[in-house]
Enzyme design. Structure first.
Site, PDB file in Angstrom:
ATOM      1  N   GLY A  15      38.661 -56.568  70.552  1.00 10.15           N
ATOM      2  CA  GLY A  15      37.562 -57.270  69.906  1.00 10.15           C
ATOM      3  C   GLY A  15      36.263 -56.550  70.168  1.00 10.15           C
ATOM      4  N   ALA A  16      36.245 -55.232  69.885  1.00  9.42           N
ATOM      5  CA  ALA A  16      35.114 -54.384  70.303  1.00  9.42           C
ATOM      6  C   ALA A  16      34.346 -53.777  69.139  1.00  9.42           C
ATOM      7  CB  ALA A  16      35.636 -53.253  71.203  1.00  9.42           C
ATOM      8  N   ARG A  18      32.021 -55.253  67.108  1.00  9.31           N
ATOM      9  CA  ARG A  18      30.648 -55.732  66.906  1.00  9.31           C
ATOM     10  C   ARG A  18      30.196 -56.561  68.100  1.00  9.31           C
ATOM     11  NH1 ARG A  18      32.882 -56.343  61.763  1.00  9.31           N
ATOM     12  NH2 ARG A  18      33.407 -58.527  62.045  1.00  9.31           N
ATOM     13  N   GLY A  19      28.905 -56.889  68.118  1.00  9.04           N
ATOM     14  CA  GLY A  19      28.364 -57.866  69.047  1.00  9.04           C
ATOM     15  C   GLY A  19      28.691 -57.635  70.503  1.00  9.04           C
ATOM     16  N   ILE A  20      29.166 -58.684  71.152  1.00 10.79           N
ATOM     17  CA  ILE A  20      29.454 -58.644  72.585  1.00 10.79           C
ATOM     18  C   ILE A  20      30.489 -57.582  72.909  1.00 10.79           C
ATOM     19  CG2 ILE A  20      30.620 -59.928  74.425  1.00 10.79           C
ATOM     20  CD1 ILE A  20      29.179 -62.438  73.456  1.00 10.79           C
ATOM     21  N   ASP A  82      45.790 -55.950  65.090  1.00 12.07           N
ATOM     22  CA  ASP A  82      45.716 -57.268  64.475  1.00 12.07           C
ATOM     23  C   ASP A  82      46.251 -58.251  65.511  1.00 12.07           C
ATOM     24  OD1 ASP A  82      45.947 -59.624  63.071  1.00 12.07           O
ATOM     25  OD2 ASP A  82      46.971 -58.750  61.343  1.00 12.07           O
ATOM     26  N   TYR A 175      38.813 -75.527  67.430  1.00 12.73           N
ATOM     27  CA  TYR A 175      38.337 -74.315  68.099  1.00 12.73           C
ATOM     28  C   TYR A 175      38.421 -74.479  69.617  1.00 12.73           C
ATOM     29  CZ  TYR A 175      34.904 -70.849  69.739  1.00 12.73           C
ATOM     30  OH  TYR A 175      34.268 -69.830  70.400  1.00 12.73           O
TER      31      TYR A 175
END
Length: 319
Positions: A15-16, A18-20, A82, A175
């Site tokens: 999960g790299a 964007r953002g954090i 994915d 969530y």
């Protein structure tokens, strides 16, 4: 006698793009880690104009992040994944081991967001949240565990998930079920590490105290006034680095908030440098005091049953 330089540690950041996640990858590289930059979004970074792209835009991908790192002297490889697919996750871990022979740090930042009451959350959306959030994390850890074992159980895992408290469920139950499930995995896996005596292993959950500038929050806030409520992603990446540096016994099984950990463990008292808008003081969105999860009978395991051992005994009894 000749001395040998120990190999650099390898960090897998899921999960790299964007953002954090992007900021964590970049800051790990600045701290001499070899970084595997992983997420679903890919691109040809040579076609990105201007470069580097807005870190909170779709133009920021694992390829642009890796190029940001390598163009400043760091070491990074983009590998697409994915997280809805266990096979894709296994391929990511296998490719990382093939490249570097080790994984020392695992960061799981991948996540899907959908905030709505139960009546307004379709089952299809709930299932997607479950697949990417707790199931994706579980599959990633399961794929990494054999490699941690092969290197003597010395690794760190950092999960982007929250402390557990009831207000978090309000208005976003589907969530919250997934994110809190990720935190339950942190607590339970940490207990597994302790019981097995794996003193080099730690798993920690980390969550922001305030809104963090990201694709999601930039869309949600309105104009410059809204940005006054946000901190830069560097506050979170600094907390991740601090968690990784901390002794195992201080962070294993811990559900922590970025600001609180930096304040307590790193002595940070001034957070103004993290504000997106200079001089602003973003509102804290997390409780200042969180409930304890431990009970008086915490050490009483009762009758502990290992289902694998039970199945093995049942199998032998049938022979």
């Amino acid at each position: 006698m000749s001395s040998t330089t120990p190999p650099k540690q390898v960090a897998l950041v899921v999960g790299a793009s964007r953002g954090i996640g992007r900021q964590i990858a970049i800051d790990l590289a600045k701290n001499n880690y070899i970084v595997i930059v992983s997420a679903k979004t890919t691109s040809d970074p040579t076609l990105c104009t201007p470069f580097p792209p807005d870190p909170n835009s779709p133009s920021s991908t694992i390829n642009t992040v890796a190029l940001e790192i390598t163009s400043t002297g760091g070491t990074a490889t983009p590998i697409a994944v994915d997280t809805r697919s266990p096979a894709s996750i296994q391929a990511l871990v296998t490719a990382t081991i093939a490249l570097h022979g080790r994984i020392d740090i695992l960061i799981y930042n991948a996540g899907a967001i959908y905030w709505a009451p139960v009546a307004g959350t379709p089952l299809s959306r709930f299932l997607l949240l479950e697949r990417i959030n707790p199931q994706g994390l579980y599959a990633t850890i399961q794929s990494c565990l054999p490699h941690f074992a092969a290197r003597g159980w010395r690794a760190r895992i950092v999960v982007v998930s929250p402390p557990i408290y009831s207000r978090f469920f309000r208005g976003k139950t589907a969530y919250a079920m997934g994110k809190v499930g990720m935190s339950v995995l942190t607590k339970g896996l940490g207990m597994d590490f302790e019981k097995a005596g794996w003193a080099g292993m730690a798993v920690t959950s980390l969550w922001p105290a305030t809104g963090i500038e990201s694709a999601a929050t930039v869309t949600a806030v309105a104009g410059e006034e809204g940005k006054r409520e946000l901190r830069k992603a560097t506050v979170f990446s600094d907390a991740v680095l601090a968690v990784i540096r901390a002794p195992v016994e201080r962070v294993n099984g811990l559900l922590e908030i970025d600001e609180d950990f930096l304040r307590r463990e790193e002595g940070v008292s001034e957070f103004g440098r993290y504000s997106v808008v200079e001089g602003a003081e973003p509102r804290r969105i997390m409780p200042r005091v969180l409930p304890r999860l431990e009970v008086e009978e915490q050490d009483d395991e009762g009758v502990r049953v290992d289902s694998n051992e039970l199945r093995e005994r049942e199998g032998k009894a049938k022979l």
